[in-house]
Motif scaffolding. Sequence first.
Motif, PDB file in Angstrom:
ATOM      1  N   VAL A   6       0.852  -1.187   0.000  1.00  0.00           N
ATOM      2  CA  VAL A   6       0.000   0.000   0.000  1.00  0.00           C
ATOM      3  C   VAL A   6       0.886   1.234   0.000  1.00  0.00           C
ATOM      4  O   VAL A   6       1.835   1.321   0.782  1.00  0.00           O
ATOM      5  CB  VAL A   6      -0.918   0.006   1.239  1.00  0.00           C
ATOM      6  N   GLY A   7       0.571   2.196  -0.874  1.00  0.00           N
ATOM      7  CA  GLY A   7       1.349   3.422  -0.952  1.00  0.00           C
ATOM      8  C   GLY A   7       0.462   4.645  -1.039  1.00  0.00           C
ATOM      9  O   GLY A   7      -0.736   4.550  -1.316  1.00  0.00           O
ATOM     10  N   ALA A   8       1.050   5.812  -0.811  1.00  0.00           N
ATOM     11  CA  ALA A   8       0.317   7.078  -0.888  1.00  0.00           C
ATOM     12  C   ALA A   8      -0.297   7.239  -2.274  1.00  0.00           C
ATOM     13  O   ALA A   8       0.338   6.967  -3.285  1.00  0.00           O
ATOM     14  CB  ALA A   8       1.243   8.247  -0.581  1.00  0.00           C
ATOM     15  N   GLY A   9      -1.560   7.648  -2.305  1.00  0.00           N
ATOM     16  CA  GLY A   9      -2.266   7.867  -3.553  1.00  0.00           C
ATOM     17  C   GLY A   9      -3.096   6.679  -4.007  1.00  0.00           C
ATOM     18  O   GLY A   9      -3.964   6.820  -4.862  1.00  0.00           O
ATOM     19  N   ASP A  10      -2.845   5.502  -3.430  1.00  0.00           N
ATOM     20  CA  ASP A  10      -3.624   4.316  -3.794  1.00  0.00           C
ATOM     21  C   ASP A  10      -5.057   4.450  -3.311  1.00  0.00           C
ATOM     22  O   ASP A  10      -5.326   5.093  -2.292  1.00  0.00           O
ATOM     23  CB  ASP A  10      -3.032   3.053  -3.160  1.00  0.00           C
ATOM     24  N   LEU A  11      -5.978   3.835  -4.042  1.00  0.00           N
ATOM     25  CA  LEU A  11      -7.356   3.680  -3.573  1.00  0.00           C
ATOM     26  C   LEU A  11      -7.445   2.312  -2.929  1.00  0.00           C
ATOM     27  O   LEU A  11      -7.028   1.310  -3.519  1.00  0.00           O
ATOM     28  CB  LEU A  11      -8.349   3.770  -4.726  1.00  0.00           C
ATOM     29  N   VAL A  12      -7.987   2.269  -1.710  1.00  0.00           N
ATOM     30  CA  VAL A  12      -8.060   1.019  -0.975  1.00  0.00           C
ATOM     31  C   VAL A  12      -9.447   0.812  -0.382  1.00  0.00           C
ATOM     32  O   VAL A  12     -10.220   1.773  -0.229  1.00  0.00           O
ATOM     33  CB  VAL A  12      -7.013   0.965   0.163  1.00  0.00           C
ATOM     34  N   GLN A  13      -9.732  -0.431  -0.044  1.00  0.00           N
ATOM     35  CA  GLN A  13     -10.926  -0.779   0.708  1.00  0.00           C
ATOM     36  C   GLN A  13     -10.462  -1.153   2.107  1.00  0.00           C
ATOM     37  O   GLN A  13      -9.568  -1.983   2.260  1.00  0.00           O
ATOM     38  CB  GLN A  13     -11.658  -1.960   0.070  1.00  0.00           C
ATOM     39  N   GLU A  28      -1.026   6.403  -9.920  1.00  0.00           N
ATOM     40  CA  GLU A  28      -0.176   6.597 -11.095  1.00  0.00           C
ATOM     41  C   GLU A  28       1.108   7.279 -10.652  1.00  0.00           C
ATOM     42  O   GLU A  28       1.065   8.286  -9.948  1.00  0.00           O
ATOM     43  CB  GLU A  28      -0.890   7.480 -12.127  1.00  0.00           C
ATOM     44  N   PRO A  29       2.268   6.743 -11.048  1.00  0.00           N
ATOM     45  CA  PRO A  29       3.531   7.388 -10.677  1.00  0.00           C
ATOM     46  C   PRO A  29       3.595   8.836 -11.178  1.00  0.00           C
ATOM     47  O   PRO A  29       3.177   9.126 -12.290  1.00  0.00           O
ATOM     48  CB  PRO A  29       4.591   6.534 -11.385  1.00  0.00           C
ATOM     49  N   GLY A  30       4.083   9.721 -10.327  1.00  0.00           N
ATOM     50  CA  GLY A  30       4.251  11.118 -10.714  1.00  0.00           C
ATOM     51  C   GLY A  30       3.024  11.992 -10.530  1.00  0.00           C
ATOM     52  O   GLY A  30       3.072  13.183 -10.789  1.00  0.00           O
ATOM     53  N   THR A  31       1.902  11.435 -10.055  1.00  0.00           N
ATOM     54  CA  THR A  31       0.718  12.251  -9.819  1.00  0.00           C
ATOM     55  C   THR A  31       0.805  12.867  -8.428  1.00  0.00           C
ATOM     56  O   THR A  31       1.414  12.290  -7.532  1.00  0.00           O
ATOM     57  CB  THR A  31      -0.579  11.424  -9.929  1.00  0.00           C
ATOM     58  N   PRO A  32       0.205  14.031  -8.217  1.00  0.00           N
ATOM     59  CA  PRO A  32       0.264  14.672  -6.900  1.00  0.00           C
ATOM     60  C   PRO A  32      -0.266  13.780  -5.781  1.00  0.00           C
ATOM     61  O   PRO A  32       0.239  13.823  -4.674  1.00  0.00           O
ATOM     62  CB  PRO A  32      -0.606  15.916  -7.069  1.00  0.00           C
TER      63      PRO A  32
END
Length: 77
Positions: free
Chosen positions: A6-13, A55-59
């Motif tokens: 899990v990383g920053a920016g991911d959508l999770v349940q 997505e890599p590089g997105t805010p």
Amino acid sequence: MSVEKVGAGDLVQAAGHAGPWTVLEVRHGMALLEHADGHRLSRRTTTLTVVRKAEPGTPAAESVGDSEGGDAPTLFD
């Protein structure tokens, strides 16, 4: 069964919570999550299921502290 990191920016349940949630920050096995309605909560990363990777590089994939000079308080502070 493969476990996705899990990383920053991911959508999770999050188990037991209506979602999806956006991961704002991950630290020490805990993830700070934000729902579309603005609610925030923190959960262990092991209880989360990745719905969509950032997505890599997105805010959204950047660390919360990085965009604000690192002085912004979080639920982890």
